[in-house]
Design an enzyme around this catalytic site. Sequence first.
Site, PDB file in Angstrom:
ATOM      1  CE1 TYR A  50      40.053  46.495  40.483  1.00 55.19           C
ATOM      2  CE2 TYR A  50      39.961  45.744  38.141  1.00 55.19           C
ATOM      3  CZ  TYR A  50      39.791  45.649  39.493  1.00 55.19           C
ATOM      4  OH  TYR A  50      39.476  44.296  39.810  1.00 55.19           O
TER       5      TYR A  50
ATOM      6  CG  HIS B 115      34.583  45.174  43.061  1.00 52.05           C
ATOM      7  ND1 HIS B 115      35.486  45.923  42.174  1.00 52.05           N
ATOM      8  CD2 HIS B 115      35.599  43.957  42.951  1.00 52.05           C
ATOM      9  CE1 HIS B 115      36.737  45.841  41.989  1.00 52.05           C
ATOM     10  NE2 HIS B 115      36.889  44.665  42.333  1.00 52.05           N
TER      11      HIS B 115
END
Length: 284
Positions: free
Chosen positions: A51, A112
Amino acid sequence: MKTLSFAGREMPVIGAGLWGIGEGIDAHAQRRALDAAFDAGLVLLDTAEMYGNGASERVAGAAARSARAQGKDVFVVSKVLPSNARPQLMRTALTRSLHNLGLDYLDMYLLHWRSTADLALVAQQMHEFVQEGLIRHWGVSNFDVADMQELLAVPYGEECACDQNLYNLANRGMDHDLMPWLRDHHIPLMAYSPLGDGGPAGTRVMVNNTEVKKVAARHHASAQQVMLAWCVRDGNTLAIPQSANPEHLVQDFHSGSLELDEHDFAALDSAFPAPTSKQRLAKL
């Protein structure tokens, strides 16, 4: 405020997602929103190494450190990319994330997504990180039933403490099999994008739906609060909406106190029917 058992503690069912920081979302605005939400009782922050190339982790870490200095027991989650889910690369990635966060350990570390990651190696490495005190718990993200079954079959796979997935009224394919499977195995779901699929169109479909509006009006709540209360209805789900607006994030957090009844659920089911067969896992 509703809570659920999450990583060995009772956790409010609404946390905060920090996707988008450094990629269009202002870090200062996000920090102000988090500070307001902490004052309201928010506990969990969810970020990831990808991110904003670490920008999100830096904001999460600064917010968590400040809150902890005030005696607030903040719970921080971050994620490792599958391309880094190899023994040495994984350690390097975790070290980098801890540096970005300015923390000595992570409360939860997630893979993830699956990709080509070797689950046996991932579980082994996660177990070692726990033993070393670098993380307290670990889990996965974007895993369907078959992935979870494979994970639990490898050594230390049973330590998996969470599965994070896209879940909201308009994306409820998991209701058919994954949600029941997770409940049966006492593994909480962390629902990302509970207010939409990352684009304005998906959010508008839910917010502007007639039944959603009617339920909101009956409870003197916003459509977003109804959507979040629906999302966490099963007692095994924690939702992580994202907002850089302090008022919105605090309202989101208070959704965990909204009690919907059987008539509300029936109305929402009529507008957004549950799946009747296996669906492909929705992902962003």
